[in-house]
Design a protein around this motif. Structure first.
Motif, short mmCIF file in Angstrom:
data_model
loop_
_atom_site.label_atom_id
_atom_site.label_comp_id
_atom_site.label_asym_id
_atom_site.label_seq_id
_atom_site.Cartn_x
_atom_site.Cartn_y
_atom_site.Cartn_z
N ILE A 5 43.80 43.37 33.04
CA ILE A 5 43.16 42.63 31.94
C ILE A 5 42.17 43.52 31.21
N ILE A 6 41.33 44.21 31.96
CA ILE A 6 40.29 45.03 31.33
C ILE A 6 40.90 46.22 30.60
N SER A 7 41.96 46.78 31.16
CA SER A 7 42.66 47.86 30.46
C SER A 7 43.21 47.37 29.13
N SER A 8 43.75 46.15 29.13
CA SER A 8 44.28 45.58 27.90
C SER A 8 43.17 45.32 26.88
N ILE A 9 42.01 44.87 27.36
CA ILE A 9 40.86 44.63 26.47
C ILE A 9 40.41 45.94 25.82
N ARG A 10 40.33 46.98 26.61
CA ARG A 10 39.88 48.27 26.07
C ARG A 10 40.86 48.81 25.04
N GLU A 11 42.14 48.61 25.31
CA GLU A 11 43.15 49.12 24.39
C GLU A 11 43.18 48.31 23.09
N ARG A 12 43.01 46.98 23.22
CA ARG A 12 43.12 46.11 22.05
C ARG A 12 41.85 46.11 21.21
N ASP A 13 40.68 45.98 21.84
CA ASP A 13 39.43 45.82 21.10
C ASP A 13 38.68 47.13 20.88
N LYS A 14 38.98 48.12 21.72
CA LYS A 14 38.28 49.41 21.65
C LYS A 14 36.75 49.22 21.53
N PRO A 15 36.16 48.49 22.46
CA PRO A 15 34.73 48.17 22.35
C PRO A 15 33.85 49.40 22.53
N GLU A 16 32.77 49.41 21.79
CA GLU A 16 31.78 50.46 21.98
C GLU A 16 31.06 50.26 23.30
N LYS A 17 30.84 48.97 23.63
CA LYS A 17 30.23 48.63 24.92
C LYS A 17 31.03 47.50 25.55
N LEU A 18 31.37 47.67 26.83
CA LEU A 18 32.11 46.65 27.56
C LEU A 18 31.26 46.24 28.76
N TYR A 19 30.88 44.95 28.79
CA TYR A 19 30.06 44.43 29.86
C TYR A 19 30.92 43.61 30.81
N LEU A 20 30.65 43.74 32.10
CA LEU A 20 31.30 42.91 33.12
C LEU A 20 30.23 42.07 33.80
N ASN A 21 30.46 40.78 33.86
CA ASN A 21 29.54 39.88 34.55
C ASN A 21 29.86 39.91 36.04
N VAL A 22 28.96 40.47 36.84
CA VAL A 22 29.20 40.55 38.29
C VAL A 22 28.33 39.54 39.04
N SER A 23 27.92 38.48 38.33
CA SER A 23 27.12 37.43 38.97
C SER A 23 27.81 36.07 38.95
N SER A 24 28.93 35.93 38.26
CA SER A 24 29.65 34.66 38.21
C SER A 24 30.98 34.79 38.94
N GLY A 25 31.46 33.67 39.44
CA GLY A 25 32.73 33.68 40.14
C GLY A 25 32.55 33.79 41.63
N THR A 26 33.66 33.95 42.33
CA THR A 26 33.63 34.05 43.79
C THR A 26 33.20 35.46 44.20
N PRO A 27 32.79 35.64 45.45
CA PRO A 27 32.44 37.00 45.92
C PRO A 27 33.57 38.00 45.70
N ALA A 28 34.82 37.57 45.87
CA ALA A 28 35.95 38.48 45.67
C ALA A 28 36.04 38.92 44.21
N MET A 29 35.78 37.99 43.28
CA MET A 29 35.81 38.34 41.86
C MET A 29 34.70 39.32 41.52
N LYS A 30 33.49 39.01 41.99
CA LYS A 30 32.33 39.86 41.68
C LYS A 30 32.49 41.25 42.28
N CYS A 31 33.01 41.30 43.50
CA CYS A 31 33.21 42.60 44.15
C CYS A 31 34.25 43.43 43.40
N SER A 32 35.33 42.78 42.97
CA SER A 32 36.38 43.50 42.23
C SER A 32 35.84 44.09 40.94
N LEU A 33 35.06 43.30 40.21
CA LEU A 33 34.50 43.79 38.95
C LEU A 33 33.47 44.90 39.20
N GLN A 34 32.72 44.78 40.28
CA GLN A 34 31.75 45.82 40.60
C GLN A 34 32.46 47.15 40.87
#
Length: 430
Positions: free
Chosen positions: A93-122
């Motif tokens: 998903i994040i690879s697709s976001i970077r390719e499509r939007d080419k953001p200057e800054k990409l933030y990941l929220n590592v405080s929401s979701g389950t521990p598995a989600m937060k750990c994966s994003l971290q």
């Protein structure tokens, strides 16, 4: 363009009279686009009242800011506690976001979701470039002790009670600096490279550390690299600058070269590099045989031969006869003095059985496998060596060290473990 990717969790969008993680990051960073990842459970609440997008719209209206919102529905995602379920999915998903939007800054929220989600994003933020992981602390600086009933959630009430709407609200966002965790992982890999004597790989990994190791570690690692390459000129120039005297029990010029050569061979054996190991037999066998010939037969090369134009010693039939040594039928004035020649001379002149028997065994190795491995395309395995010579590679190594002792090298059992001692010191310095 600033983009936020946020999984949605149980405290989003507002909980305990304060922004949840996703909304608070929006309040502080004001991204231009937001991707909201919804698991099967969160899709249910999103469909119930669109609370997540509506909360962002309320924030936009109040703060005079606009953004695009895109929801990513993953209704097949039920096992939200399993780490492996997210890491690959989030990377795509994040690879697709970077390719499509080419953001200057990409933030990941590592405080929401389950521990598995937060750990994966971290982890993704650690391994990928130009990504910032944002943590949001709770207002009470501890875990949330109360969670609103998500089935009867009233966004309007939650919005009115939200303390973060007040002027001078506390910014609870912080960039999650995972470099120390990543360094720890990389250091574990450095230890593994040291354990298999791959010093160059250890150096490459050390260069990726966010916090560089000590100068002493890097200098000692350089010594280990060049030692294994047999670059003794570098080693001798560097070892006087470091406290490594116990790494080098033999420092006399030729003796050091022979001892270090044997140690280097031993690491190839430990790494199962049998082709390189067996090719290394001839140079060290020849060097040690010359010294054994001198020690046990009182013969130097100049006593049995002369140098040719290239500076290589060749047999002198006249000198052999003067020493009462019977030459082999094929020997002539242009026959180089080799380990085979030395062995044949020792069979006539040596009164000691043990070094002679040892040299015969090593000569068998040279004849049966080394010469073949050096000149033909063959697969060299432990079994292949054993089948052709009757010796295990470890036995061949033992024989070469034993021949070194007969040649005058003062080698103890502990001296053979010097690479492991060197690795232990490097590990301590790391």
């Amino acid at each position: 363009m600033k983009v936020l990717f946020s999984a949605i969790g149980s405290t989003d969008p507002i909980s305990n009279c304060a922004d949840g993680g996703m909304l608070h990051i929006c309040r502080v960073y004001r991204p231009d686009k937001i991707y909201l990842y919804l698991s099967k459970e969160m899709c249910k609440y999103h469909d119930l009242d669109d609370r997540y997008c509506k909360a962002v719209r309320l924030l936009e209206e109040e703060n005079g800011w606009n953004c695009e919102i895109e929801t990513i529905r993953d209704e097949t995602m039920e096992n939200v506690q399993i780490f492996d379920a997210f890491i690959n999915s989030f990377e795509r998903i994040i690879s697709s976001i970077r390719e499509r939007d080419k953001p200057e800054k990409l933030y990941l929220n590592v405080s929401s979701g389950t521990p598995a989600m937060k750990c994966s994003l971290q982890i993704i933020s650690m391994l990928w470039n130009n990504i910032q992981a944002i943590q949001v602390s709770t207002p009470q600086k501890s875990s949330n002790k109360y969670h609103e009933d998500k089935d009867t959630y009233d966004l309007a009430v939650q919005w009115e009670c939200n303390e973060d709407r007040k002027e001078g609200f506390e910014n609870r966002c912080s960039v999650s600096d995972a470099k120390y965790l990543l360094d720890r992982i990389r250091k574990e890999n450095i230890h593994k490279y040291l354990a298999v004597y791959d010093y160059e790989a250890a150096k490459m990994m050390a260069n990726t550390l966010s916090v560089q190791p000590s100068r002493e570690f890097l200098d000692c690692l350089d010594i280990a690299i060049e030692r294994n390459r047999l670059n003794l000129k570098f080693v001798n120039g560097k070892r006087s600058q470091c406290d490594v005297s116990d790494w080098f029990p033999i420092v006399q010029d030729r003796e050091m070269k022979e001892f270090e050569y044997l140690l280097s061979m031993q690491t190839k054996l430990w790494k199962k590099q049998y082709m390189d190991f067996i090719r290394d037999v001839t140079p060290i066998f020849f060097s040690l045989s010359e010294k054994v010939l001198k020690k046990y037969c009182k013969l130097r090369f100049e006593d049995i031969g002369s140098r040719n134009k290239e500076g290589v010693y060749c047999i002198s039939l006249e000198k052999l006869r003067s020493r009462k040594i019977k030459p082999q039928n094929r020997w002539g004035a242009h026959t180089n003095i080799s380990s085979y020649v030395i062995l044949k001379i020792m069979e006539q002149k040596c009164g000691e059985d043990r070094p002679l028997a040892l040299m015969k065994n090593i000569r068998t190795v040279e004849r049966e496998v080394r010469n073949l491995a050096a000149h033909e395309i063959v697969g060299v395995t432990k079994e292949w060596i054993k089948n052709r010579t009757k010796f295990e590679p470890e036995q061949i190594m033992d024989m070469l060290f034993q021949l070194g002792k007969y040649a005058g090298l003062d080698i103890s059992a502990e001296d053979r473990k010097i690479y492991d001692r060197m690795n232990a010191r490097l590990g301590e310095l790391l």
